[in-house]
Structure formats: C-alpha cells, structure tokens
Design a protein around this motif. Structure first.
Motif, PDB file in Angstrom:
ATOM      1  N   MET A   1       0.880  -1.154   0.219  1.00 38.10           N
ATOM      2  CA  MET A   1       0.047  -0.020   0.061  1.00 38.10           C
ATOM      3  C   MET A   1       1.037   1.445  -0.004  1.00 38.10           C
ATOM      4  O   MET A   1       1.721   1.126   0.687  1.00 38.10           O
ATOM      5  N   ARG A   2       0.421   2.079  -0.849  1.00 35.80           N
ATOM      6  CA  ARG A   2       1.214   3.537  -1.007  1.00 35.80           C
ATOM      7  C   ARG A   2       0.513   4.504   0.316  1.00 35.80           C
ATOM      8  O   ARG A   2      -0.616   4.504   0.316  1.00 35.80           O
ATOM      9  N   VAL A   3       1.415   5.266   1.031  1.00 31.15           N
ATOM     10  CA  VAL A   3       0.887   6.093   1.978  1.00 31.15           C
ATOM     11  C   VAL A   3       0.114   7.440   1.319  1.00 31.15           C
ATOM     12  O   VAL A   3      -0.956   7.670   1.762  1.00 31.15           O
ATOM     13  N   ARG A   4       0.870   7.864   0.139  1.00 34.33           N
ATOM     14  CA  ARG A   4       0.048   9.008  -0.582  1.00 34.33           C
ATOM     15  C   ARG A   4      -1.322   8.620  -0.657  1.00 34.33           C
ATOM     16  O   ARG A   4      -1.419   7.463  -1.425  1.00 34.33           O
ATOM     17  N   ASN A   5      -2.188   9.683  -0.662  1.00 36.60           N
ATOM     18  CA  ASN A   5      -3.719   9.440  -0.784  1.00 36.60           C
ATOM     19  C   ASN A   5      -4.238   8.483  -0.204  1.00 36.60           C
ATOM     20  O   ASN A   5      -5.708   8.304  -0.352  1.00 36.60           O
ATOM     21  N   SER A   6      -3.652   7.889   0.654  1.00 32.51           N
ATOM     22  CA  SER A   6      -4.352   6.650   1.505  1.00 32.51           C
ATOM     23  C   SER A   6      -5.250   7.523   2.729  1.00 32.51           C
ATOM     24  O   SER A   6      -4.730   8.529   3.000  1.00 32.51           O
ATOM     25  N   VAL A   7      -6.192   6.869   3.371  1.00 33.53           N
ATOM     26  CA  VAL A   7      -6.876   7.267   4.212  1.00 33.53           C
ATOM     27  C   VAL A   7      -6.599   6.779   5.721  1.00 33.53           C
ATOM     28  O   VAL A   7      -6.581   5.576   5.760  1.00 33.53           O
ATOM     29  N   VAL A   8      -6.204   7.467   6.442  1.00 33.97           N
ATOM     30  CA  VAL A   8      -5.492   7.025   7.903  1.00 33.97           C
ATOM     31  C   VAL A   8      -6.421   7.793   9.317  1.00 33.97           C
ATOM     32  O   VAL A   8      -6.611   9.107   9.133  1.00 33.97           O
ATOM     33  N   VAL A   9      -7.028   6.989   9.990  1.00 28.60           N
ATOM     34  CA  VAL A   9      -7.647   7.074  11.254  1.00 28.60           C
ATOM     35  C   VAL A   9      -6.882   7.007  12.401  1.00 28.60           C
ATOM     36  O   VAL A   9      -6.149   6.138  12.536  1.00 28.60           O
ATOM     37  N   ILE A  10      -6.630   8.182  13.155  1.00 25.81           N
ATOM     38  CA  ILE A  10      -5.598   7.973  14.170  1.00 25.81           C
ATOM     39  C   ILE A  10      -6.490   8.261  15.496  1.00 25.81           C
ATOM     40  O   ILE A  10      -7.035   9.648  15.614  1.00 25.81           O
ATOM     41  N   THR A  11      -6.712   7.547  16.565  1.00 24.43           N
ATOM     42  CA  THR A  11      -7.074   7.914  17.896  1.00 24.43           C
ATOM     43  C   THR A  11      -6.005   8.428  18.821  1.00 24.43           C
ATOM     44  O   THR A  11      -4.954   8.025  18.581  1.00 24.43           O
ATOM     45  N   GLY A  12      -6.404   8.959  19.713  1.00 22.70           N
ATOM     46  CA  GLY A  12      -5.477   9.865  20.710  1.00 22.70           C
ATOM     47  C   GLY A  12      -4.574  10.660  19.907  1.00 22.70           C
ATOM     48  O   GLY A  12      -3.431  10.836  20.248  1.00 22.70           O
ATOM     49  N   ALA A  13      -4.961  11.496  18.800  1.00 19.43           N
ATOM     50  CA  ALA A  13      -4.529  12.189  18.004  1.00 19.43           C
ATOM     51  C   ALA A  13      -3.901  13.756  18.494  1.00 19.43           C
ATOM     52  O   ALA A  13      -3.175  14.392  18.019  1.00 19.43           O
ATOM     53  N   SER A  14      -4.649  14.029  20.003  1.00 18.15           N
ATOM     54  CA  SER A  14      -4.113  15.453  20.077  1.00 18.15           C
ATOM     55  C   SER A  14      -3.236  15.819  20.923  1.00 18.15           C
ATOM     56  O   SER A  14      -2.815  16.829  20.943  1.00 18.15           O
ATOM     57  N   SER A  15      -2.342  14.712  21.248  1.00 18.27           N
ATOM     58  CA  SER A  15      -1.024  15.006  21.684  1.00 18.27           C
ATOM     59  C   SER A  15      -0.038  13.427  21.637  1.00 18.27           C
ATOM     60  O   SER A  15      -0.577  12.748  21.236  1.00 18.27           O
ATOM     61  N   GLY A  16       1.260  13.706  22.060  1.00 12.81           N
ATOM     62  CA  GLY A  16       1.901  12.663  22.028  1.00 12.81           C
ATOM     63  C   GLY A  16       2.085  11.737  20.653  1.00 12.81           C
ATOM     64  O   GLY A  16       2.390  12.607  19.666  1.00 12.81           O
ATOM     65  N   ILE A  17       1.984  10.639  20.707  1.00 12.43           N
ATOM     66  CA  ILE A  17       2.509   9.593  19.801  1.00 12.43           C
ATOM     67  C   ILE A  17       1.375   9.884  18.669  1.00 12.43           C
ATOM     68  O   ILE A  17       1.610  10.112  17.438  1.00 12.43           O
ATOM     69  N   GLY A  18       0.178  10.156  19.017  1.00  6.82           N
ATOM     70  CA  GLY A  18      -1.026  10.534  17.993  1.00  6.82           C
ATOM     71  C   GLY A  18      -0.771  11.636  17.278  1.00  6.82           C
ATOM     72  O   GLY A  18      -0.964  11.511  15.926  1.00  6.82           O
ATOM     73  N   CYS A  19      -0.196  12.607  17.932  1.00  9.48           N
ATOM     74  CA  CYS A  19      -0.052  14.057  17.202  1.00  9.48           C
ATOM     75  C   CYS A  19       1.250  13.842  16.184  1.00  9.48           C
ATOM     76  O   CYS A  19       1.235  14.491  15.068  1.00  9.48           O
ATOM     77  N   ALA A  20       2.229  13.063  16.660  1.00  8.45           N
ATOM     78  CA  ALA A  20       3.279  12.986  15.898  1.00  8.45           C
ATOM     79  C   ALA A  20       3.040  12.115  14.593  1.00  8.45           C
ATOM     80  O   ALA A  20       3.503  12.412  13.544  1.00  8.45           O
ATOM     81  N   THR A  21       2.042  11.197  14.812  1.00  9.60           N
ATOM     82  CA  THR A  21       1.739  10.087  13.642  1.00  9.60           C
ATOM     83  C   THR A  21       1.105  10.964  12.669  1.00  9.60           C
ATOM     84  O   THR A  21       1.342  10.695  11.639  1.00  9.60           O
ATOM     85  N   ALA A  22       0.034  11.576  13.187  1.00 12.98           N
ATOM     86  CA  ALA A  22      -0.687  12.429  12.230  1.00 12.98           C
ATOM     87  C   ALA A  22       0.012  13.326  11.294  1.00 12.98           C
ATOM     88  O   ALA A  22      -0.085  13.366  10.259  1.00 12.98           O
ATOM     89  N   LEU A  23       0.998  14.100  11.927  1.00 13.69           N
ATOM     90  CA  LEU A  23       1.710  14.856  11.101  1.00 13.69           C
ATOM     91  C   LEU A  23       2.875  14.285  10.278  1.00 13.69           C
ATOM     92  O   LEU A  23       2.981  14.607   9.035  1.00 13.69           O
ATOM     93  N   ARG A  24       3.379  12.950  10.658  1.00 10.07           N
ATOM     94  CA  ARG A  24       3.975  12.180   9.921  1.00 10.07           C
ATOM     95  C   ARG A  24       3.353  11.612   8.447  1.00 10.07           C
ATOM     96  O   ARG A  24       3.530  11.810   7.664  1.00 10.07           O
ATOM     97  N   PHE A  25       2.101  11.269   8.723  1.00  5.58           N
ATOM     98  CA  PHE A  25       1.324  10.633   7.696  1.00  5.58           C
ATOM     99  C   PHE A  25       0.801  11.944   6.728  1.00  5.58           C
ATOM    100  O   PHE A  25       0.850  11.697   5.411  1.00  5.58           O
ATOM    101  N   ALA A  26       0.559  13.067   7.339  1.00 10.27           N
ATOM    102  CA  ALA A  26       0.417  14.372   6.518  1.00 10.27           C
ATOM    103  C   ALA A  26       1.507  14.901   5.605  1.00 10.27           C
ATOM    104  O   ALA A  26       1.395  14.787   4.553  1.00 10.27           O
ATOM    105  N   ARG A  27       2.719  14.529   6.005  1.00  9.43           N
ATOM    106  CA  ARG A  27       3.825  14.859   5.306  1.00  9.43           C
ATOM    107  C   ARG A  27       3.993  14.034   4.182  1.00  9.43           C
ATOM    108  O   ARG A  27       4.620  14.238   3.207  1.00  9.43           O
TER     109      ARG A  27
END
Length: 330
Positions: A1-27
């Motif tokens: 699977m390619r990350v670009r244009n994939s749809v990713v749901v992240i719980t606990g996204a407001s801080s910590g690992i979730g926040c960092a993961t959201a930004l990483r997927f966004a980039r």
C-alpha cells in the motif's frame, strides 16, 4: 500500500504519539482523520496537517463509547470513501498502589485502553473487509511485556492489546484474508505529555523513566507499518533489550523493573496531590496539540540513556545481591 492518498484514522491524536503520527502521515501525503476528546486541540492539529499539504478531518471522539467510534468510522468513509489504515493509540493511565486507586479510575483505564481498541478494531475491520484491504496498527507498550508497579491497570491493558493482535491475526489467517493486516507496536518510554496528564495517588510526581525516546520515532515506525506490516515491533533499544532479557530471566527483570520505577519513574523530591488526571475528562490545556512532553531534547538524550544504563546496572546488582542473601539464608 502507498501512503500517499491513503486514508488514515488516528485515535488519541491530540497529543504525543498520535499527534506525531498524524503529522508524519500528513507529510507523506495521506488523508488523515483525527480523533480525541479535545475538539479545539484537534482543530489546531487539522491546521498543522493542512499546512503540510494534507487533507484532514477532526472528529471529537471518546473511544470508550462504542457508538462514538462507529460514528468516527462513518465520518471517515463518508468524507474520504474508505479507511486504509486505522491507528489505535488513545490511552490513559494512573500511578497508584493497587489498593489505593478508586475502582472507577481502574475501570476507566480498561474502558479506554482495552475496550477503546476493541471498538476501533471492530469499526476498522468491518470497513476493511468490505474493501478487501487495510492495516490496523495497535499501539501497546513495553509494559505489555514487563509490567510495572503502580500502573496495574495500564500494564494489564497493554498486555491485553498484544493478545488482541494475536487473536485477530489468527482469525484473519483462518478465514484466508490476506489483504488485511494487524500490527502491534511496543514503545519504550516516549517523550509525551502522558505523564503530566496521568492520574496519581502515590504522593510523588510521575516523570518519564529514562531513556526517553521521541514520539517522532514511534510515528516513523507506524508509517512504515502501513506499507510493510509486521506482527509486533518494539521502539527503543533499551525496551527491546529488557523485553528480550525478560524472556530469559523473568524474575530478575521484573525485580529490576520494580527498582527502576521506584528510583526514576516517581520523583523522590517533588510531591503530587491525589488526582484522577485526565481519566474522566480531557486535560485542561485547551487548544494545545503537542507531540512532546518536554522530557527529551537532543542535549539531554545521551545523559538520560547513560543514567538509564547506570540505574539498570545498579538495580540488577541490588536484585542479585538480594537473591544472594536469600540463597545464603537457605
């Protein structure tokens, strides 16, 4: 699977690992659906993800509420058409002697950390089965391998998450499902606001137990699992070493962990008032969506890792000496 244009749901996204993961997927060009209890913090994170060029959707969610998690999945599919990756990450904890923690606090940890993952897996796998593909990433912890004192419910929950992953992988295999994968991540101590937000009934301030690794390190691993899933993977060399040693000498490593928690996880100089922390209501830091908790930093990493090595060595010597005394008495 390619990350670009994939749809990713992240719980606990407001801080910590979730926040960092959201930004990483966004980039990486993914479309991110962000879930947590703090609506304003999610709005801030949406803006940060959009600044990286990604599409982002905030869905305030308490993962302990099964219907709310189903709504989260529904919003993701309604908005983006599918769910390619679901990251179960939301978690809470307390520090307390087992007999002192209020039962409602104990239940809340299990509701969020175990049932929240169950709700997430049910919502994600139902959609992924309709699609025929997808990856579920469950964020566990090294304490799922070696439990700690004073975090009984959290340690239980993280062991349960490992078991959940094994069970789901087995079912998928028996059903001949090749396109859906379930991975479990076991981080060591990560630099997040988690310790400031925790409930506490020890009378001692909880601090990050060294060595402390950055949340971006976990985020990189999670993004990698989206394209190359693995059954289980640790994050942080010290945690992996302790887990491996625990399988060889469980009694000694459990005693070492106990000593290390007492010496480095709970402050001996800073007191703490009894509090349920963010167990039953979100933390009060409003709009703040922060990945780190101020425990890390490049200038302190080497010192923290050296300290951890010394503490582990000292704890091991103390345990061995204690065992020696017991043997001598016998």
């Amino acid at each position: 699977m390619r990350v670009r244009n994939s749809v990713v749901v992240i719980t606990g996204a407001s801080s910590g690992i979730g926040c960092a993961t959201a930004l990483r997927f966004a980039r990486k060009g993914a479309k991110v659906v962000l879930a947590a209890r703090r609506a304003r913090a999610l709005e801030t994170l949406v803006a940060q993800c959009e600044a990286e060029g990604a599409e982002a959707l905030a869905v305030p969610t308490d993962v302990a509420d099964a219907e709310a998690v189903q709504r989260l999945a529904g919003r993701a599919v309604e908005h983006f058409g599918r769910i390619d990756v679901w990251v179960n990450n939301a978690a809470v904890t307390f520090f307390s002697p087992f007999l002192d923690v209020p039962l409602e606090d104990f239940r809340r940890v299990i509701d969020v950390n175990v049932m929240g993952y169950v709700h997430g897996c049910r919502a994600a796998l139902a959609q992924m089965q309709r699609q025929g593909s997808g990856v579920v990433v469950n964020v566990s912890s090294i304490v799922g391998e070696i439990a700690q004192p004073y975090t009984s419910a959290y340690s239980m929950s993280k062991a349960a998450i490992r078991a959940l992953g094994v069970s789901l992988r087995s079912e998928l295999q028996l059903n001949g499902v090749d396109g859906i994968k379930v991975s479990t991540v076991l981080p060591a101590t990560i630099d997040t606001p988690f310790f400031q937000q925790a409930g506490n009934y020890t009378g001692r301030k909880a601090v990050a137990m060294p060595p402390v690794y950055s949340p971006e390190r976990v985020a990189r691993r999670i993004v990698r699992l989206a394209t190359a899933p693995r059954r289980e993977t640790g994050v942080g060399p010290m945690g992996r070493m302790m887990a491996a040693q625990h399988r060889l000498t469980p009694g000694m490593m459990e005693a070492v962990m106990a000593v290390q928690v007492d010496k480095t996880h709970l402050s001996r100089t800073e007191p703490a008032t009894a509090s349920a922390g963010n167990l039953h209501r979100p933390s009060a830091d409003g709009r703040n969506a922060a990945a780190d908790g101020g425990w890390h930093g490049k200038s302190r990493t080497a010192r923290r890792r050296a300290l951890a090595g010394l503490v582990l060595l000292g704890a091991a010597k103390a345990v061995m000496a204690r065992y020696g005394q017991r043997t001598a008495r016998r």
